[in-house]
Motif scaffolding. Structure first.
Motif, PDB file in Angstrom:
ATOM      1  N   ALA A  66     -18.741 -42.469 -55.228  1.00 41.66           N
ATOM      2  CA  ALA A  66     -19.633 -41.338 -54.941  1.00 41.66           C
ATOM      3  C   ALA A  66     -21.078 -41.683 -55.292  1.00 41.66           C
ATOM      4  CB  ALA A  66     -19.187 -40.110 -55.732  1.00 41.66           C
ATOM      5  N   GLY A  67     -21.980 -41.447 -54.353  1.00 40.19           N
ATOM      6  CA  GLY A  67     -23.401 -41.690 -54.575  1.00 40.19           C
ATOM      7  C   GLY A  67     -23.880 -43.067 -54.184  1.00 40.19           C
ATOM      8  N   ALA A  68     -22.972 -44.003 -53.861  1.00 40.18           N
ATOM      9  CA  ALA A  68     -23.377 -45.369 -53.521  1.00 40.18           C
ATOM     10  C   ALA A  68     -24.072 -45.398 -52.165  1.00 40.18           C
ATOM     11  CB  ALA A  68     -22.173 -46.289 -53.517  1.00 40.18           C
ATOM     12  N   VAL A  69     -25.230 -46.042 -52.111  1.00 43.34           N
ATOM     13  CA  VAL A  69     -25.997 -46.207 -50.872  1.00 43.34           C
ATOM     14  C   VAL A  69     -26.087 -47.699 -50.582  1.00 43.34           C
ATOM     15  CG1 VAL A  69     -28.218 -45.854 -49.735  1.00 43.34           C
ATOM     16  CG2 VAL A  69     -27.327 -44.116 -51.309  1.00 43.34           C
ATOM     17  N   ALA A  70     -25.620 -48.111 -49.438  1.00 39.29           N
ATOM     18  CA  ALA A  70     -25.562 -49.530 -49.094  1.00 39.29           C
ATOM     19  C   ALA A  70     -26.953 -50.144 -48.995  1.00 39.29           C
ATOM     20  CB  ALA A  70     -24.806 -49.722 -47.784  1.00 39.29           C
ATOM     21  N   GLY A  71     -27.007 -51.449 -49.199  1.00 37.40           N
ATOM     22  CA  GLY A  71     -28.263 -52.166 -49.063  1.00 37.40           C
ATOM     23  C   GLY A  71     -28.795 -52.098 -47.642  1.00 37.40           C
ATOM     24  N   PRO A  72     -30.100 -52.357 -47.455  1.00 37.68           N
ATOM     25  CA  PRO A  72     -30.696 -52.271 -46.121  1.00 37.68           C
ATOM     26  C   PRO A  72     -29.959 -53.169 -45.134  1.00 37.68           C
ATOM     27  CG  PRO A  72     -32.394 -52.502 -47.806  1.00 37.68           C
ATOM     28  CD  PRO A  72     -31.085 -52.729 -48.498  1.00 37.68           C
ATOM     29  N   PRO A  73     -29.700 -52.678 -43.913  1.00 40.23           N
ATOM     30  CA  PRO A  73     -29.030 -53.497 -42.893  1.00 40.23           C
ATOM     31  C   PRO A  73     -29.780 -54.802 -42.651  1.00 40.23           C
ATOM     32  CG  PRO A  73     -29.165 -51.207 -42.189  1.00 40.23           C
ATOM     33  CD  PRO A  73     -30.003 -51.316 -43.430  1.00 40.23           C
ATOM     34  N   GLY A  74     -29.041 -55.890 -42.570  1.00 38.19           N
ATOM     35  CA  GLY A  74     -29.647 -57.188 -42.329  1.00 38.19           C
ATOM     36  C   GLY A  74     -30.168 -57.877 -43.567  1.00 38.19           C
TER      37      GLY A  74
END
Length: 371
Positions: A14-22
């Motif tokens: 919960a709350g995890a935001v993935a790193g920027p694409p690429g």
């Protein structure tokens, strides 16, 4: 898609935001909702960071250390059991190809490096074995987590260890894998190399014990502030070890031992150390935070319209604001007004390496010339 490219299972937290694409960190959490607060937790309390996108490999065989010693930049023949080191693979011209961390534990040498560079490193090592008693293989069944902060000691019971290891030392974990202390990105930094199928269980147990979730944004901000380069972001195809502050053995917390035998690229290392100066130096830049856009790694750093360097990692720090690493030409004065795209930048004077005295080789040349 390899294990190291696949999204981490911890992105479901919960709350995890993935790193920027690429980006190199797209497969793991970039933050957990409070990126600056997560940095403070890592600096002042204890935070846990998912770095399972690191590529892990292991080398077995009685000659694993003596063999790797002959083809890489670090002195390894005297490395004791349960000890670690940083190491480089250089090309014939002394340019950095790979940076990796290694740990020797109970007859197995573990190596972890950047996910996207891992297959190439493994391929190189495999081709260099010849007749040595050494067998490098991918260890996709293991993954890396990092614990940062002065309160890591409060997690000893959860980790199952009686005491924490010293810098570059390794302690086995009771369920497999090991705990390793690193000298960066903070003074209290520890890596867990654990079975990948235990990744979620370790995360849950350590957060329940008090570790605060943090993303790679926090790790990167602290790394940049500590002037620790990341290959591929803070280096380019021309980078030599002296430019990136990788000179020094284990005791100096470096990756290039200056008093060891022959290895690929050694001639450049020795020549620069004894006779010259590297053309560029890694410094910390403070960026103008009022700019609408952040520059990107690889952008030109200019002074008066002239290119004087290459920008590396750019990140917002919880205390310093927007900062970056950059490789800047050595001759550029520290107070030079710099620009990266539309963003003004200034060199942090405390980040500029000291010049030191003249090299031994240079003094010898001067004596031969009667000076």
């Amino acid at each position: 898609m390899s294990v190291d490219d696949a999204p981490s299972p911890l992105l479901s937290v919960a709350g995890a935001v993935a790193g920027p694409p690429g980006s190199p960190d797209a497969a793991v959490a970039w933050h957990h909702g409070d990126p600056l607060g997560e940095q403070r937790a890592a600096a002042e309390r204890v935070a846990i960071v998912d770095r399972s996108h690191r590529f892990v490999l292991r080398i077995t065989g009685a000659e694993r250390l003596s063999w790797l010693h002959t083809i890489s930049s670090q002195h390894l023949t005297g490395l004791a059991d349960r000890q670690s080191a940083e190491n480089l693979d250089l090309d014939l011209n002394g340019r950095v190809q790979h940076h990796f961390v290694l740990s020797d534990l109970d007859g197995t040498l573990w190596i972890d490096t950047e996910g996207e560079r891992g297959p190439a490193l493994l391929d190189f090592l495999t081709k260099m074995v010849f007749w040595a008693a050494a067998e490098p293989v991918a260890a996709t069944d293991h993954a890396v987590l990092s614990l940062l902060g002065p309160r890591v000691d409060s997690l000893r019971d959860a980790l199952g260890v009686p005491e924490l290891p010293d810098v570059y030392e390794v302690t086995p974990l009771p369920r497999g894998g090991f705990l390793r202390r690193m000298p960066w990105p903070t003074d209290d930094s520890y890596d867990l190399v654990v079975p990948r199928d235990q990744l979620t269980a370790w995360w849950s147990e350590l957060t329940e014990a008090g570790a605060e979730p943090a993303g790679m944004w926090a790790f990167e901000a602290l790394r940049v502030a500590a002037l620790r380069p990341r290959i591929g972001l803070d280096t380019d195809e021309r980078t030599i070890p002296h430019e990136a502050r990788w000179i020094g053995g284990v005791a100096e917390r470096g990756a290039v031992h200056l008093d060891k035998g022959c290895y690929r690229g050694q001639e450049t290392v020795a020549r620069v150390h004894n006779l010259g100066k590297p053309p560029r130096q890694l410094v910390l830049l403070h960026l103008d935070g009022s700019s609408d856009e952040r520059p990107a790694p690889g952008d030109d750093v200019t002074a008066g319209g002239r290119t004087v360097g290459r920008l590396g990692t750019v990140v917002d720090h919880f205390e310093y604001g927007p900062i970056a690493l950059a490789l800047i030409k050595r001759a550029v004065p520290v107070d030079t007004a710099l620009t990266v795209g539309s963003c003004a930048a200034a060199i942090d004077p405390d980040s500029v390496p000291g010049e030191g005295g003249p090299q031994a080789g240079r003094l010898a040349v001067e004596r031969l010339r009667g000076r």
